[in-house]
Design a protein around this motif. Structure first.
Motif, PDB file in Angstrom:
ATOM      1  N   GLU A   1       0.885  -1.104   0.197  1.00  0.00           N
ATOM      2  CA  GLU A   1      -0.082   0.053  -0.113  1.00  0.00           C
ATOM      3  C   GLU A   1       0.800   1.110  -0.071  1.00  0.00           C
ATOM      4  N   ASP A   2       1.912   1.202  -1.033  1.00  0.00           N
ATOM      5  CA  ASP A   2       2.825   2.356  -1.143  1.00  0.00           C
ATOM      6  C   ASP A   2       2.670   3.079  -2.276  1.00  0.00           C
ATOM      7  N   GLU A   3       3.383   4.043  -2.867  1.00  0.00           N
ATOM      8  CA  GLU A   3       3.609   4.573  -4.076  1.00  0.00           C
ATOM      9  C   GLU A   3       4.036   3.678  -5.227  1.00  0.00           C
ATOM     10  N   MET A   4       5.086   2.943  -5.026  1.00  0.00           N
ATOM     11  CA  MET A   4       5.383   1.957  -5.893  1.00  0.00           C
ATOM     12  C   MET A   4       4.309   1.079  -6.308  1.00  0.00           C
ATOM     13  N   GLY A   5       3.468   0.450  -5.294  1.00  0.00           N
ATOM     14  CA  GLY A   5       2.261  -0.271  -5.604  1.00  0.00           C
ATOM     15  C   GLY A   5       1.363   0.449  -6.600  1.00  0.00           C
ATOM     16  N   ALA A   6       1.255   1.676  -6.207  1.00  0.00           N
ATOM     17  CA  ALA A   6       0.146   2.410  -7.052  1.00  0.00           C
ATOM     18  C   ALA A   6       0.483   2.574  -8.402  1.00  0.00           C
ATOM     19  N   PHE A   7       2.036   2.925  -8.556  1.00  0.00           N
ATOM     20  CA  PHE A   7       2.648   2.737  -9.768  1.00  0.00           C
ATOM     21  C   PHE A   7       2.340   1.752 -10.677  1.00  0.00           C
ATOM     22  N   PHE A   8       2.537   0.435  -9.920  1.00  0.00           N
ATOM     23  CA  PHE A   8       2.381  -0.844 -10.700  1.00  0.00           C
ATOM     24  C   PHE A   8       0.970  -1.005 -11.180  1.00  0.00           C
ATOM     25  N   LYS A   9       0.111  -0.689 -10.414  1.00  0.00           N
ATOM     26  CA  LYS A   9      -0.989  -0.906 -10.799  1.00  0.00           C
ATOM     27  C   LYS A   9      -1.799  -0.097 -11.885  1.00  0.00           C
ATOM     28  N   LYS A  10      -1.136   1.141 -11.925  1.00  0.00           N
ATOM     29  CA  LYS A  10      -1.569   2.214 -12.975  1.00  0.00           C
ATOM     30  C   LYS A  10      -0.886   1.774 -14.362  1.00  0.00           C
ATOM     31  N   ASP A  11       0.476   1.598 -13.990  1.00  0.00           N
ATOM     32  CA  ASP A  11       1.220   1.376 -15.312  1.00  0.00           C
ATOM     33  C   ASP A  11       0.427   0.045 -16.126  1.00  0.00           C
ATOM     34  N   MET A  12      -0.094  -1.132 -15.295  1.00  0.00           N
ATOM     35  CA  MET A  12      -0.622  -2.215 -16.127  1.00  0.00           C
ATOM     36  C   MET A  12      -1.854  -1.604 -16.615  1.00  0.00           C
ATOM     37  N   GLU A  13      -2.590  -1.192 -15.760  1.00  0.00           N
ATOM     38  CA  GLU A  13      -3.930  -0.834 -16.228  1.00  0.00           C
ATOM     39  C   GLU A  13      -3.943  -0.012 -17.465  1.00  0.00           C
ATOM     40  N   LYS A  14      -3.080   1.093 -17.661  1.00  0.00           N
ATOM     41  CA  LYS A  14      -2.694   1.883 -18.702  1.00  0.00           C
ATOM     42  C   LYS A  14      -2.619   1.101 -20.034  1.00  0.00           C
ATOM     43  N   ALA A  15      -1.787   0.098 -19.831  1.00  0.00           N
ATOM     44  CA  ALA A  15      -1.687  -1.089 -20.946  1.00  0.00           C
ATOM     45  C   ALA A  15      -2.961  -1.469 -21.373  1.00  0.00           C
ATOM     46  N   GLY A  16      -4.076  -1.597 -20.836  1.00  0.00           N
ATOM     47  CA  GLY A  16      -5.010  -2.482 -20.822  1.00  0.00           C
ATOM     48  C   GLY A  16      -5.226  -3.572 -20.271  1.00  0.00           C
ATOM     49  N   VAL A  17      -4.449  -3.953 -19.351  1.00  0.00           N
ATOM     50  CA  VAL A  17      -4.442  -5.241 -18.589  1.00  0.00           C
ATOM     51  C   VAL A  17      -5.501  -5.046 -17.263  1.00  0.00           C
ATOM     52  N   THR A  18      -6.473  -5.824 -16.850  1.00  0.00           N
ATOM     53  CA  THR A  18      -7.394  -5.925 -15.926  1.00  0.00           C
ATOM     54  C   THR A  18      -6.536  -6.451 -14.724  1.00  0.00           C
ATOM     55  N   THR A  19      -6.371  -5.728 -13.638  1.00  0.00           N
ATOM     56  CA  THR A  19      -5.763  -6.127 -12.413  1.00  0.00           C
ATOM     57  C   THR A  19      -6.383  -6.776 -11.398  1.00  0.00           C
ATOM     58  N   HIS A  20      -5.948  -7.839 -10.869  1.00  0.00           N
ATOM     59  CA  HIS A  20      -6.550  -8.337  -9.742  1.00  0.00           C
ATOM     60  C   HIS A  20      -5.686  -8.588  -8.525  1.00  0.00           C
ATOM     61  N   LEU A  21      -5.333  -7.341  -8.078  1.00  0.00           N
ATOM     62  CA  LEU A  21      -4.177  -7.109  -7.115  1.00  0.00           C
ATOM     63  C   LEU A  21      -4.774  -7.574  -5.451  1.00  0.00           C
ATOM     64  N   THR A  22      -3.848  -8.047  -4.625  1.00  0.00           N
ATOM     65  CA  THR A  22      -4.119  -8.118  -3.517  1.00  0.00           C
ATOM     66  C   THR A  22      -2.742  -7.052  -2.527  1.00  0.00           C
ATOM     67  N   TYR A  23      -3.313  -6.662  -1.570  1.00  0.00           N
ATOM     68  CA  TYR A  23      -2.161  -5.833  -0.791  1.00  0.00           C
ATOM     69  C   TYR A  23      -1.690  -6.473   0.479  1.00  0.00           C
ATOM     70  N   SER A  24      -0.538  -5.832   0.819  1.00  0.00           N
ATOM     71  CA  SER A  24       0.409  -6.453   1.874  1.00  0.00           C
ATOM     72  C   SER A  24       0.891  -5.027   2.740  1.00  0.00           C
ATOM     73  N   LYS A  25       0.996  -5.050   4.044  1.00  0.00           N
ATOM     74  CA  LYS A  25       1.668  -3.961   4.610  1.00  0.00           C
ATOM     75  C   LYS A  25       2.924  -3.766   4.399  1.00  0.00           C
ATOM     76  N   ILE A  26       3.809  -4.772   3.866  1.00  0.00           N
ATOM     77  CA  ILE A  26       5.369  -4.748   3.403  1.00  0.00           C
ATOM     78  C   ILE A  26       5.330  -3.860   2.109  1.00  0.00           C
ATOM     79  N   ASP A  27       6.550  -3.439   1.886  1.00  0.00           N
ATOM     80  CA  ASP A  27       6.570  -2.557   0.636  1.00  0.00           C
ATOM     81  C   ASP A  27       6.468  -3.239  -0.710  1.00  0.00           C
ATOM     82  N   THR A  28       6.029  -2.704  -1.642  1.00  0.00           N
ATOM     83  CA  THR A  28       5.913  -3.370  -2.962  1.00  0.00           C
ATOM     84  C   THR A  28       7.335  -3.992  -3.414  1.00  0.00           C
ATOM     85  N   GLY A  29       7.570  -4.969  -3.922  1.00  0.00           N
ATOM     86  CA  GLY A  29       8.838  -5.264  -4.535  1.00  0.00           C
ATOM     87  C   GLY A  29       9.471  -4.520  -5.891  1.00  0.00           C
ATOM     88  N   ILE A  30      10.883  -4.492  -5.584  1.00  0.00           N
ATOM     89  CA  ILE A  30      11.486  -3.702  -6.452  1.00  0.00           C
ATOM     90  C   ILE A  30      12.710  -4.625  -7.023  1.00  0.00           C
TER      91      ILE A  30
END
Length: 312
Positions: free
Chosen positions: A84-113
């Motif tokens: 639930e962080d800036e990188m997670g929001a970026f990942f979701k937005k980037d995939m959806e911008k390409a036309g991908v339907t995202t089915h994402l779940t969330y963790s209290k841990i930082d998004t992987g880099i």
């Protein structure tokens, strides 16, 4: 038109072009290798590269393939776990911008880099912090999502989580999906060979492997390795880099020539190859034409920084 679902480690790729190998040597990273790192080391590395030019895109092997498929116009979805962080929001937005339907779940841990140092000739050195992606469990899988698709593409890196990958495969088969898998890493295949064999024998319909991964599994090279893989999976592909690739589909072997390219960065070339091949396969192309599309796209990929092709 078949709908394609992907599941894998949802990561953000931070790509750094450098001629100064001391930057990654400082952190004990082996040139050309991939190291799994802690959150603390990830933060140290990013402080060090803060002033350097970086290309930041959504990443992870399967997400690269699904992104490529979406760029081609395929109906796609993606399952992954982010923070639930800036990188997670970026990942979701980037995939959806390409036309991908995202089915994402969330963790209290930082998004992987995945921090990738790109040196001369496009060679890559990885420092991968899995973060939230490593917390994905069978409880994050939902039958109603799987039932929306016809095929699921799985990255081999999930083999490290035996319960998760077996749950994915069992649920996919329950819902009538074909299963496509990329072997992902030769040392992973060596370390987890009994599980890899179980997956290929009992679940996987379409397998992608480079020559090192194919050798790690079969002990054989190129065509002989393809023959062995084809006894497990009706659609088997061995990628041979600049020599092209070979595929055996329902008993028939096809040689797929490479497309010449000026290599800038090899990140994700195999993932994009899989996108092209799967697009062709699910749109009733001949295997020769599916392979030709895959080769063309992977050549386009290595001429850019990152695992991206932009066709729209």
């Amino acid at each position: 038109m078949k709908k394609i679902l992907g599941i894998g480690n949802a990561l953000v790729d931070a790509l750094v072009e450098t001629h100064d190998e001391s930057i990654f040597n400082k952190f004990g990273l082996k040139k050309g290798g991939m190291e799994m790192i802690s959150a603390e080391l990830k933060n140290e590395i990013h402080r060090e590269i803060d002033g350097l030019k970086q290309t930041v895109v959504s990443g992870g092997s399967t997400s690269n393939t699904i992104y490529g498929l979406a760029q081609l116009g395929a109906h796609t979805g993606y399952i992954g776990k982010i923070g639930e962080d800036e990188m997670g929001a970026f990942f979701k937005k980037d995939m959806e911008k390409a036309g991908v339907t995202t089915h994402l779940t969330y963790s209290k841990i930082d998004t992987g880099i995945a921090t990738t140092f790109i040196t001369k000739g496009g060679e890559r050195t990885f420092a991968t912090y899995l973060g939230a992606a490593a917390t994905q469990t069978p409880e994050d899988l939902h039958e109603h999502i799987f039932s929306l698709y016809d095929l699921i593409h799985v990255e081999g890196y999930l083999i490290f989580n035996k319960d998760l990958i077996l749950s994915i495969c069992k649920l996919a088969k329950k819902c009538g999906l074909q299963i496509s898998m990329d072997m992902a890493s030769y040392n992973l295949v060596e370390a987890m060979r009994p599980l890899v064999e179980e997956l290929l024998r009992d679940y996987v319909d379409i397998i992608f492997a480079n020559e090192e991964e194919a050798y790690a599994f079969t002990g054989k090279k190129e065509r002989e390795a393809l023959e062995v893989l084809s006894t497990y999976c009706p659609v088997s592909v061995v990628k041979l880099g600049a020599e092209g690739s070979i595929a055996k589909v329902h008993g028939e072997t096809t040689v797929i020539p490479a497309v010449k390219a000026h290599c800038k960065d090899t990140t994700g070339a195999g993932d994009i190859f899989a996108a092209g091949f799967l697009y062709g396969l699910t749109h009733n192309y001949t295997i020769a034409n599916a392979g030709a599309l895959a080769s063309k796209l992977s050549a386009k990929c290595v001429e850019t920084i990152g695992a991206r092709i932009y066709l729209r």
